[in-house]
Scaffold this motif. Sequence first.
Motif: not given
Ligand code: CO
Length: 290
Positions: A136, A138, A147-148, A243, A275
């Motif tokens: 994760d 960001t 954010d992913a 997410e 996410e």
């Molecule tokens: Co995240």
Amino acid sequence: MHRNDLCWCGSGLKYKRCHLDFDEKIASIKLDPRRGQIKPPHEIIKNEKDIAGIIKSGQINNAALDLVADNIKEGMDTLTLNDMVHKFIVDNGGIPACLNYAGYPKSICISINNVVCHGIPSKDTILKDGDIVNVDITTIFDGYFADASRMFMIGNVSPEAKKLVEVTKKCMELGIEAVRPWHFVGDIGAMIQKYAHANNYSVVTALGGHGVGKKFHEEPFVNHAGEKNTGMLLVPGMVLTVEPMINIGGHDVYTDEKDGWTVYTKDGSLSAQWEKTILITQTGTQILAD
Ligand code: CO
Ligand code: MF3
Ligand code: CO
């Protein structure tokens, strides 16, 4: 706000030529307090400049996740991945948002197997054959957050684990399909929950998605389980994450007492998460980070 004032969104345009119609449309919608329906605050509505900034931040963030995809492998310690991503983001003019966020000690989160989220990269955590791993990331660029996270499977993963990873990805995609202007945030969790439960999995509700863009975590909280037509109204210019954290066993989680961050499944079962950062447009959605 008067018609000839500058619009509250910061566009520099007059209100009447910017968000006046938008505000009138929101005011015309009859919200049902019994369903917790509320209108979104102006602070979370992004203008064109904000969106351009989040897009740029998302491009760096996507490339950072691509870098992870190209390098992650069995035998690697997770601090090496953390340091690689940190350098990449900084070299591209960005800031890794996690570092020092509420005291978080590293630049990204790496959550393996029964870790639900917020796993702290460490030299002592070695990726091994069969692991399912969430990374994760960001990024902050020019003050804007994207954010992913993605799942990675190391070597030969069991059919059970592989299915969890795939179903969780589908949960995220279904959740994103439920993100529609002039619908409600509760629609997202309703869709995700239905598909997760159909697969005999549980949905983590102690943590969720969130508005994002000018800050790391903004309104609304995005519950990944819930009821259609409840919660905040979704409108063009909102940016949020979907997410879902999905467990093979029960939905209960706990946080590591010693490090204060790592979230585990209570029953030790496997957990997966994907996410993306999503912009709500006039007609649908646009993915800003994945
Ligand atoms: Co995240
Ligand atoms: N990126 C996580 C999210 O999706 C938040 C991580 S916060 C941290 O919201 F401090 F643990 F990095
Ligand atoms: Co997030």
